[in-house]
Design an enzyme around this catalytic site. Structure first.
Site, PDB file in Angstrom:
ATOM      1  N   GLU A 186      42.878  41.059  41.343  1.00 42.81           N
ATOM      2  CA  GLU A 186      43.228  42.150  40.426  1.00 42.81           C
ATOM      3  C   GLU A 186      42.518  43.461  40.758  1.00 42.81           C
ATOM      4  OE1 GLU A 186      44.148  38.380  38.107  1.00 42.81           O
ATOM      5  OE2 GLU A 186      42.650  39.040  39.565  1.00 42.81           O
ATOM      6  N   GLU A 241      43.902  31.664  37.502  1.00 37.90           N
ATOM      7  CA  GLU A 241      43.410  31.507  36.133  1.00 37.90           C
ATOM      8  C   GLU A 241      43.963  30.214  35.525  1.00 37.90           C
ATOM      9  OE1 GLU A 241      42.510  35.813  34.306  1.00 37.90           O
ATOM     10  OE2 GLU A 241      44.592  35.548  34.920  1.00 37.90           O
TER      11      GLU A 241
END
Length: 260
Positions: free
Chosen positions: A134, A114
């Protein structure tokens, strides 16, 4: 600029180099590191003596996401605070007045990827790997990963990455436009510094204007998407499967480390 616990900030002429310094944890991000990244990048954004920023990691990892041991021990309220602080941290990089070059030296996973998605230029070595895993914890990214991966990779590529949790060689992101160059290990920092120096040598106002213009060219209305992402993640973190998987991962990591 003050001394930090989890990173260093060094300057070479008009180029600042931010290096994550939790090598024994593959530079996994805890709350202290999150706050220090925010503080460092916000300070660099307003530093007239800096024209470009290079960000990299010490050791084998660029940043292996959030520190799962700390993540697993958070209360729901602490988790929400961590996510809100993360929004500010990623904005400090993405909206920085100075161009940010990621020199990806190893794993950039979860929050690490990210962070890469927030950078303006990405250089990686041939061993670097990126991913948003995730889903393996029954969660979704919470630092803008769903929104920025679609913006930079396209929806179908992003879906494949997000829904499988695949960890992919950085070289596969060149054709997608996320990674600009793959270089040998020993060339990674010299090349990143070379590019940063070229950029920093140009008029600061023009570079700042170009960054703002290219950002505007690809922007929609991410605020709603980011809010939705945080809400969904908050629900998943509180769910039985989310709590179980996060704690199991932390326990496995502790056992593996104890046996090494």
């Amino acid at each position: 600029m003050r001394a930090y616990q989890t990173l260093t900030v060094e300057t070479q002429g008009r180029v600042a180099v931010v290096t994550f310094r939790r090598a024994d944890q593959l530079n996994a991000m805890n709350r202290i590191m999150q706050g220090e990244i925010t503080e460092a990048f916000e300070a660099l954004s307003s530093d007239a003596g800096v024209g470009a920023i290079v960000v990299t990691g010490e050791g084998r990892g660029f940043m292996a996401g959030a520190d799962i041991k700390e993540y697993a021990a958070q209360t729901a309220a602490e988790f929400d605070t961590f996510q809100a602080a993360g929004t500010r941290m990623y904005a400090a990089i993405e909206n920085n007045r100075k161009p940010v070059i990621a020199a990806v030296n190893g794993f950039a996973l979860g929050g690490g990827m990210e962070l890469v998605l927030c950078c303006d230029i990405v250089i990686a070595n041939q061993f670097a790997k990126l991913g948003l895993p995730e889903i393996k914890l029954g969660l979704v990214p919470g630092g803008g990963g769903t929104q920025r991966s679609v913006a930079k990779l396209g929806r179908n590529r992003a879906n494949l990455l997000l829904m499988t949790g695949a960890i992919v060689p950085a070289s596969e992101f060149v054709s997608a436009g996320l990674v600009n160059e793959i270089v040998d290990v020993e060339r990674l920092m010299p090349r990143a510094l070379e590019l940063a120096g070229m950029i920093a040598a140009e008029p600061a106002a023009a570079i700042e204007g170009l960054k703002a213009l290219t950002a505007h060219a690809v922007s929609g209305d991410p605020a709603d998407g980011l809010a939705m992402e945080r809400n969904i993640l908050g629900g998943l973190y509180r769910s039985e499967i989310g709590q179980r998987r996060v704690k199991e991962f932390a326990e496995r990591s502790a056992v593996k480390k104890a046996g090494s």
